[in-house]
Design a protein around this motif. Structure first.
Motif: not given
Length: 104
Positions: A78-104
């Motif tokens: 939302k803040d930059t418009g950049e895109t990131v591919a995440v594995p085809n996990y269930p919705v909440e799992t994919a979002i949790a993975l993205y949040r962990r990656q975004a904090r790094q």
């Protein structure tokens, strides 16, 4: 020439437009475009295709084999418009993975 970085999206429709401009449209077995869905969450939009189960004459007569590995979902920040591919996990799992990656 368009800018390298898209304008940050403020709606699910804008996030979907960003994904459509950068990625190939997934297709159903008959060649028609697969429906794309957008799941909005606090820091982004998760965009993914859905594939309906086979029915009628095309339905398998034996139990389905496990799904092939691979595939992905796309997150638009939302803040930059950049895109990131995440594995085809269930919705909440994919979002949790993205949040962990975004904090790094």
């Amino acid at each position: 020439m368009p800018p390298d970085t898209p304008t940050p999206p403020t709606t699910p429709e804008q996030a979907l437009a960003i994904v459509r401009s950068r990625y190939a449209q997934p297709e159903l077995p008959d060649g028609t475009p697969a429906p794309l869905h957008v799941h909005e969450f606090d820091i982004g939009y998760l965009v993914y295709a859905t594939f309906p189960p086979a029915t009628g004459a095309s339905a398998p007569t034996r139990p389905a084999a496990p799904a092939a590995p691979g595939g992905s979902k796309i997150i638009v920040a939302k803040d930059t418009g950049e895109t990131v591919a995440v594995p085809n996990y269930p919705v909440e799992t994919a979002i949790a993975l993205y949040r962990r990656q975004a904090r790094q």
